[in-house]
Design a protein around this motif. Structure first.
Motif, PDB file in Angstrom:
ATOM      1  N   ILE A  73       0.839  -1.200   0.000  1.00 30.53           N
ATOM      2  CA  ILE A  73       0.000   0.000   0.000  1.00 30.53           C
ATOM      3  C   ILE A  73       0.878   1.255   0.000  1.00 30.53           C
ATOM      4  O   ILE A  73       1.868   1.317   0.748  1.00 30.53           O
ATOM      5  N   VAL A  74       0.498   2.225  -0.802  1.00 33.62           N
ATOM      6  CA  VAL A  74       1.222   3.509  -0.826  1.00 33.62           C
ATOM      7  C   VAL A  74       1.214   4.118   0.581  1.00 33.62           C
ATOM      8  O   VAL A  74       0.163   4.204   1.225  1.00 33.62           O
ATOM      9  N   GLY A  75       2.408   4.516   1.043  1.00 35.07           N
ATOM     10  CA  GLY A  75       2.521   5.194   2.346  1.00 35.07           C
ATOM     11  C   GLY A  75       2.783   4.251   3.515  1.00 35.07           C
ATOM     12  O   GLY A  75       3.142   4.706   4.599  1.00 35.07           O
ATOM     13  N   ASP A  76       2.588   2.936   3.319  1.00 35.28           N
ATOM     14  CA  ASP A  76       2.863   1.982   4.409  1.00 35.28           C
ATOM     15  C   ASP A  76       4.370   1.823   4.631  1.00 35.28           C
ATOM     16  O   ASP A  76       5.182   2.116   3.741  1.00 35.28           O
ATOM     17  N   HIS A  77       4.712   1.302   5.788  1.00 39.87           N
ATOM     18  CA  HIS A  77       6.101   0.938   6.029  1.00 39.87           C
ATOM     19  C   HIS A  77       6.466  -0.244   5.126  1.00 39.87           C
ATOM     20  O   HIS A  77       5.576  -0.965   4.641  1.00 39.87           O
ATOM     21  N   PRO A  78       7.751  -0.457   4.897  1.00 42.13           N
ATOM     22  CA  PRO A  78       8.150  -1.543   3.991  1.00 42.13           C
ATOM     23  C   PRO A  78       7.641  -2.908   4.461  1.00 42.13           C
ATOM     24  O   PRO A  78       7.551  -3.166   5.655  1.00 42.13           O
ATOM     25  N   ARG A  79       7.302  -3.771   3.515  1.00 35.99           N
ATOM     26  CA  ARG A  79       7.073  -5.190   3.776  1.00 35.99           C
ATOM     27  C   ARG A  79       8.325  -5.923   3.292  1.00 35.99           C
ATOM     28  O   ARG A  79       9.032  -5.444   2.402  1.00 35.99           O
ATOM     29  N   PHE A  80       8.553  -7.098   3.861  1.00 32.81           N
ATOM     30  CA  PHE A  80       9.807  -7.803   3.563  1.00 32.81           C
ATOM     31  C   PHE A  80       9.528  -9.147   2.898  1.00 32.81           C
ATOM     32  O   PHE A  80       8.557  -9.834   3.239  1.00 32.81           O
ATOM     33  N   ALA A  81      10.396  -9.478   1.963  1.00 33.25           N
ATOM     34  CA  ALA A  81      10.158 -10.694   1.176  1.00 33.25           C
ATOM     35  C   ALA A  81      11.487 -11.325   0.768  1.00 33.25           C
ATOM     36  O   ALA A  81      12.529 -10.652   0.714  1.00 33.25           O
ATOM     37  N   TYR A  82      11.403 -12.625   0.487  1.00 36.00           N
ATOM     38  CA  TYR A  82      12.515 -13.340  -0.137  1.00 36.00           C
ATOM     39  C   TYR A  82      12.064 -13.821  -1.515  1.00 36.00           C
ATOM     40  O   TYR A  82      10.875 -14.128  -1.705  1.00 36.00           O
ATOM     41  N   PRO A  83      12.992 -13.922  -2.452  1.00 36.76           N
ATOM     42  CA  PRO A  83      12.632 -14.542  -3.733  1.00 36.76           C
ATOM     43  C   PRO A  83      12.365 -16.028  -3.521  1.00 36.76           C
ATOM     44  O   PRO A  83      12.964 -16.658  -2.643  1.00 36.76           O
ATOM     45  N   MET A  84      11.471 -16.571  -4.332  1.00 38.22           N
ATOM     46  CA  MET A  84      11.148 -17.998  -4.238  1.00 38.22           C
ATOM     47  C   MET A  84      11.186 -18.590  -5.649  1.00 38.22           C
ATOM     48  O   MET A  84      10.552 -18.052  -6.570  1.00 38.22           O
ATOM     49  N   ASP A  85      11.919 -19.686  -5.803  1.00 39.60           N
ATOM     50  CA  ASP A  85      11.958 -20.389  -7.082  1.00 39.60           C
ATOM     51  C   ASP A  85      10.543 -20.870  -7.408  1.00 39.60           C
ATOM     52  O   ASP A  85       9.963 -21.668  -6.661  1.00 39.60           O
ATOM     53  N   ALA A  86       9.998 -20.380  -8.517  1.00 41.32           N
ATOM     54  CA  ALA A  86       8.604 -20.690  -8.830  1.00 41.32           C
ATOM     55  C   ALA A  86       8.409 -22.159  -9.190  1.00 41.32           C
ATOM     56  O   ALA A  86       7.315 -22.704  -9.028  1.00 41.32           O
TER      57      ALA A  86
END
Ligand code: FES
Length: 199
Positions: A73-86
């Motif tokens: 969402i615009v304006g939210d704090h960052p969300r965190f993610a890892y790449p995942m082999d599809a």
């Protein structure tokens, strides 16, 4: 002729022992082989993000699940993610350096350099601060920059992760994204060096 029975250790047990030893040795060899599933999975977890990888939440209730554009969402704090082999669903979380932060910006807040790397306004950057390696955690109040709370380094998420305020001396590397059926997918590898300068 009556069967001979062994009452203690003797050479007649060696074939069995040799067979067991062979099984154990074979299992170890398979585990260490470049073709072993365990090693392949370990390598996949350590590998850098690749085009086609899906982004998966790194934490929270949806940890391990794919991140959708609408989740950011615009304006939210960052969300965190890892790449995942599809193909294998292997999450590349074997190295912290693969952790990325996701923020969403308004179209007018994206520079010409950054716009092609964004997916419907969502941009991804290395979440590891280039100063001393803390995790970047918050969005600046102007909603366009992200801030490392360890020593206050601030990076412009709308403009290539450039430094707004130090002490960091190197920009954040971006991870180009594209949207595929609403999911965030890696479009290319990291652009730039990751983490703090090597000592
Ligand atoms: S580690 Fe981020 S500002 Fe120092």
């Amino acid at each position: 002729m009556a069967d001979r029975k062994c009452s203690g250790p003797c050479a007649c047990k060696e074939p069995d022992q040799n067979r067991r030893r062979g099984i154990v040795t074979g299992a170890i060899a398979l585990a260490l082989s470049p073709f072993s599933p365990a090693l392949a999975q370990a390598n996949g977890r350590m590998a850098k993000p690749k085009p086609g990888d899906v982004l998966a939440f790194a934490d929270g209730e949806r940890k391990g699940q794919p991140v959708k554009v609408e989740d950011i969402i615009v304006g939210d704090h960052p969300r965190f993610a890892y790449p995942m082999d599809a193909a294998t669903n292997t999450i590349r979380d074997g190295s912290r350096i693969n952790l990325v932060l996701l923020v969403r910006l308004k179209p007018e807040d994206l520079s010409e350099k950054t716009r092609p790397r964004a997916a419907d306004g969502v941009v991804a950057y290395s979440a590891v601060c280039t100063h001393y390696g803390c995790q970047i955690t918050v969005t600046h109040k102007d909603a366009r920059a992200v801030v490392c709370n360890c020593h206050g380094s601030t990076f412009d998420a709308g403009n290539n992760g450039e430094i707004v305020v130090g002490p960091a001396t190197r920009r954040l590397a971006s991870l180009p994204l594209k949207a595929v059926e609403g999911a965030l997918v890696v479009a290319a590898g990291f652009s730039g060096q990751l983490g703090p300068p090597q000592q």
